[in-house]
Design an enzyme around this catalytic site. Structure first.
Site, PDB file in Angstrom:
ATOM      1  N   GLU A 252       0.854  -1.195   0.000  1.00  0.00           N
ATOM      2  CA  GLU A 252       0.000   0.000   0.000  1.00  0.00           C
ATOM      3  C   GLU A 252       0.880   1.231   0.000  1.00  0.00           C
ATOM      4  OE1 GLU A 252      -2.433  -0.242   3.520  1.00  0.00           O
ATOM      5  OE2 GLU A 252      -3.088  -2.263   3.021  1.00  0.00           O
ATOM      6  N   LYS A 254       2.249   4.570   1.537  1.00  0.00           N
ATOM      7  CA  LYS A 254       2.333   5.096   2.903  1.00  0.00           C
ATOM      8  C   LYS A 254       2.074   6.599   2.843  1.00  0.00           C
ATOM      9  CE  LYS A 254       5.091   4.855   7.085  1.00  0.00           C
ATOM     10  NZ  LYS A 254       5.273   6.211   7.538  1.00  0.00           N
ATOM     11  N   ARG A 259      -2.673   9.560  11.672  1.00  0.00           N
ATOM     12  CA  ARG A 259      -3.545   8.381  11.791  1.00  0.00           C
ATOM     13  C   ARG A 259      -4.903   8.797  12.328  1.00  0.00           C
ATOM     14  NH1 ARG A 259      -1.523   3.006  12.597  1.00  0.00           N
ATOM     15  NH2 ARG A 259      -3.239   1.572  12.220  1.00  0.00           N
ATOM     16  N   ARG A 280      -4.415   8.762  16.867  1.00  0.00           N
ATOM     17  CA  ARG A 280      -3.703   7.529  17.182  1.00  0.00           C
ATOM     18  C   ARG A 280      -3.676   7.260  18.685  1.00  0.00           C
ATOM     19  NH1 ARG A 280       2.435   6.086  15.513  1.00  0.00           N
ATOM     20  NH2 ARG A 280       2.991   5.259  17.524  1.00  0.00           N
ATOM     21  N   GLU A 309      -5.725   7.406   7.458  1.00  0.00           N
ATOM     22  CA  GLU A 309      -4.813   8.530   7.622  1.00  0.00           C
ATOM     23  C   GLU A 309      -5.516   9.778   7.093  1.00  0.00           C
ATOM     24  OE1 GLU A 309      -1.793   7.708   8.875  1.00  0.00           O
ATOM     25  OE2 GLU A 309      -0.368   9.206   8.206  1.00  0.00           O
ATOM     26  N   PHE A 349      -7.349   2.560   5.019  1.00  0.00           N
ATOM     27  CA  PHE A 349      -6.661   1.343   4.580  1.00  0.00           C
ATOM     28  C   PHE A 349      -7.131   0.101   5.327  1.00  0.00           C
ATOM     29  CE2 PHE A 349      -3.662   4.069   6.999  1.00  0.00           C
ATOM     30  CZ  PHE A 349      -3.637   3.383   8.204  1.00  0.00           C
ATOM     31  N   ARG A 430       3.051  -3.551  17.693  1.00  0.00           N
ATOM     32  CA  ARG A 430       4.009  -3.220  16.643  1.00  0.00           C
ATOM     33  C   ARG A 430       4.614  -4.546  16.186  1.00  0.00           C
ATOM     34  NH1 ARG A 430       6.034   1.511  15.489  1.00  0.00           N
ATOM     35  NH2 ARG A 430       5.485   2.503  17.443  1.00  0.00           N
ATOM     36  N   LYS A 436       6.914  -0.941   7.575  1.00  0.00           N
ATOM     37  CA  LYS A 436       7.098   0.287   6.790  1.00  0.00           C
ATOM     38  C   LYS A 436       8.461   0.136   6.152  1.00  0.00           C
ATOM     39  CE  LYS A 436       8.338   2.376  11.130  1.00  0.00           C
ATOM     40  NZ  LYS A 436       8.218   3.396  12.092  1.00  0.00           N
TER      41      LYS A 436
END
Ligand SMILES: Nc1ncnc2c1ncn2[C@@H]1O[C@H](COP(=O)(O)OP(=O)(O)OP(=O)(O)O)[C@@H](O)[C@H]1O
Length: 564
Positions: A252, A254, A259, A280, A309, A349, A430, A436
């Site tokens: 995708e 970025k 966020r 976020r 986002e 997303f 995470r 990323k």
């Protein structure tokens, strides 16, 4: 539960270095909290409200200093409290150092009267009133309410009240300790407590459900439209790692924004649609982003939770850097004007909930399909034309990923995200399912030795630049950097390179090695394709090194050293 009992236990936890002992203390607290279980489960973590409402207490430190000063007596001022804080460095210690008179104090603002011990419920209810105080005169109301509490505190109570009020509890009780304590206290598996926490973000509610309804109750806890979920986070990673670990990657763009999590409820029990947007850190940012609310109301028809986002855009709809979105958040008291200056757009997303279905346990591809179905006008619509939809390409082809990356950069996005197509949504994690793409750590200064004329709109531009490094007196090719370069830059580069064209064959041109280009890359691989024997994997255009002569370009030796 008396607040003194809570404070004594908090002091014991504060003095306890061992994690297991801390969990045992928290477990005892929860077991003995009775009707106050929800409050105690939050207080022990230093929270008054559920995690996602943590900011609503909304008081500055001076309100607290004034209340402490008033409770401490006529000869103490807020400045004295602040001075002591500067000396001692910790507000709990400062508050504990004053003699407020404890239960014998005036108790001026409490219903229970002067002689009743302060309870955790009274503290919670008073702080709730304090959070609700708004408008003119609210500062004085808040000071009065806090004064009423401090005025009934003994030293230990004052210590933990001050810390609680200023969100500085810091007794070492993390989320894991509360999870384990709930699990031990009410005999339910830790991972099921964890799941319930992920969907609710409310330790109080989870503790109560675990105690009253057991495992069945915990498992029945679902997402709720209007209550934010922690965002899934990404690790840094490479295309190579992603393709090695998964059969194929979901790729995708970025986006370089902020966020957001969108909660849309078309009815909300009262025939009125409700849209909430959370940041976020689960702060309610709805008022700052009217464009997102308008988007939701124009597009959605069923109860929905979307992850995405918000990006600032220029007049042509092209993305602007992240700092521009921040300006929108900063100007929350002036939204109409801020909106005229900087327009924002949402891009989604992920889809966590749609029309009664919680989708956290579904694979990414299923969630993305639901997202597309929600946002598209009808099922035949080309995804590229669906407003607010972040596209998701599935591929195992590194070349394809390279071109998606180049397109992303060209469209002025930050780069690409690589995701495991089969992965579930793990709130707050995470993990390695979202990567990323790592920014390039090293760059190489290469000579441009060839190029290709573009096609169509780009027929007058040179592009796809051949890169070479020096090897003694000769030059050896190491790769080609294609797009990822704006039309404006291509135009400049064409002007710069045209005088150095030495031969042309169809679209291909040979160039005198005069211009040095800085390129980033993901890896250096051995390769039969280029004369150096190496190829730069995912080369990315960084800029022209106008300050460098051809002799300053990097050598094959440096390339080999970087590869080692
Ligand atoms: N397609 C996408 N999928 C997931 N996240 C995206 C996407 N596009 C942009 N993002 C943003 O990228 C963020 C993850 O990247 P990054 O880690 O650089 O963010 P950060 O907030 O600067 O750092 P960190 O998450 O490491 O604290 C996400 O939190 C999200 O805001």
């Amino acid at each position: 539960m008396e607040f003194a009992t809570f404070a004594d236990r908090a002091a014991a936890i504060d003095a306890e270095p061992a994690d297991l002992e801390i969990v045992a203390h928290v477990r005892d607290l929860l077991e003995n909290a009775n009707d106050d279980l929800e409050i105690v489960a939050r207080f022990v973590q230093g929270r008054v409200f559920p995690a996602w409402r943590s900011r609503t207490l909304d008081i500055g430190p001076t309100t607290c200093y004034e209340a402490i000063a008033r409770a401490a007596g006529t000869n103490v001022s807020a400045t004295d409290v602040e001075d002591r804080l500067a000396e001692i460095g910790e507000i709990g210690e400062v508050a504990a150092g004053y003699d407020f008179g404890g239960q014998q104090g005036l108790g001026a603002f409490t219903e229970g009267g002067a002689s009743d011990p302060l309870t955790v419920r009274e503290v919670f209810e008073t702080l709730s009133d304090l959070a609700a105080a708004d408008g003119s005169g609210s500062h004085d109301t808040k000071v009065d309410l806090l004064f009423g509490l401090f005025n009934r505190c003994e030293s230990a109570e004052a210590r933990y009240l001050a810390r609680l009020v200023l969100s500085e509890m810091r007794i070492g009780v993390g989320e894991g300790a509360v999870r384990d304590a709930i699990s031990e206290a009410f005999d339910v598996p830790g991972e099921r407590v964890e799941r319930a926490l992920q969907v609710s973000n409310d330790y109080g509610q989870v503790a109560r459900v675990a105690r009253d309804d057991g495992l069945e109750g915990l498992d029945a806890m679902d997402l709720e439209v209007g209550r934010p979920v922690q965002a899934m986070l990404a690790q840094a990673g490479t295309v190579t790692d992603a393709l090695e670990e998964w059969d194929e990657a979901a790729v995708e763009w970025k986006y370089d924004g902020a966020r957001i999590q969108l909660h849309y409820d078309p009815e909300n029990g009262a025939d009125v649609a409700t849209t909430r947007v959370f940041s976020r850190n689960m702060e309610d940012v709805t008022d700052a982003l009217p464009e997102v609310v308008e988007f939701a109301e124009a597009t959605l028809t069923e109860p929905t939770i979307l992850d995405g986002e918000v990006v600032a855009v220029d007049d042509d709809g092209a993305p602007l850097p992240f700092q521009e979105v921040l300006k929108r958040f900063r100007r929350k008291h002036d939204v109409a004007k801020a909106r005229e200056d900087i327009e924002v757009r949402p891009v989604f997303f992920d889809c966590l909930h749609a029309d009664g279905d919680d989708l956290l346990e579904e694979p990414l591809t299923t969630r993305h399909d639901r997202l597309e179905a929600l946002l598209a006008d009808d099922q035949t619509q080309d995804p590229e034309t669906v407003d607010g939809l972040s596209l998701c390409w599935r591929t195992d082809d590194p070349e394809r990923i390279e071109s998606i990356d180049a397109e992303a950069l060209e469209a002025r996005h930050e780069g690409i995200m690589l995701k495991d197509p089969e992965s579930t949504y793990s709130p707050g994690r995470r993990g390695k399912h979202w990567r990323k793409r790592k920014p390039d750590v090293e760059t190489l200064d290469c000579l441009i030795t060839g190029a290709e004329w573009g096609e169509g709109r780009r027929a007058t531009f040179l592009g796809t630049f051949e890169l070479s490094v020096r090897d003694g007196d000769t030059l050896e090719t190491v790769g080609k950097v294609a797009t990822g370069i704006t039309d404006e830059k291509l135009d400049d580069l064409t002007d710069l390179l045209e005088p150095y064209i030495v031969a042309e064959d169809g679209q291909d041109v040979d160039l005198e090695p005069e211009i040095v280009l800085e390129v980033g890359y993901e890896e250096i691989q051995t390769s039969p394709t280029y004369s150096s024997g190496y190829a730069l994997r995912f080369p990315r255009f960084q800029g022209v090194r106008h300050d460098k002569d051809p002799a300053d370009a990097d050598s094959l030796e440096r390339l080999e050293r970087l590869r080692a």
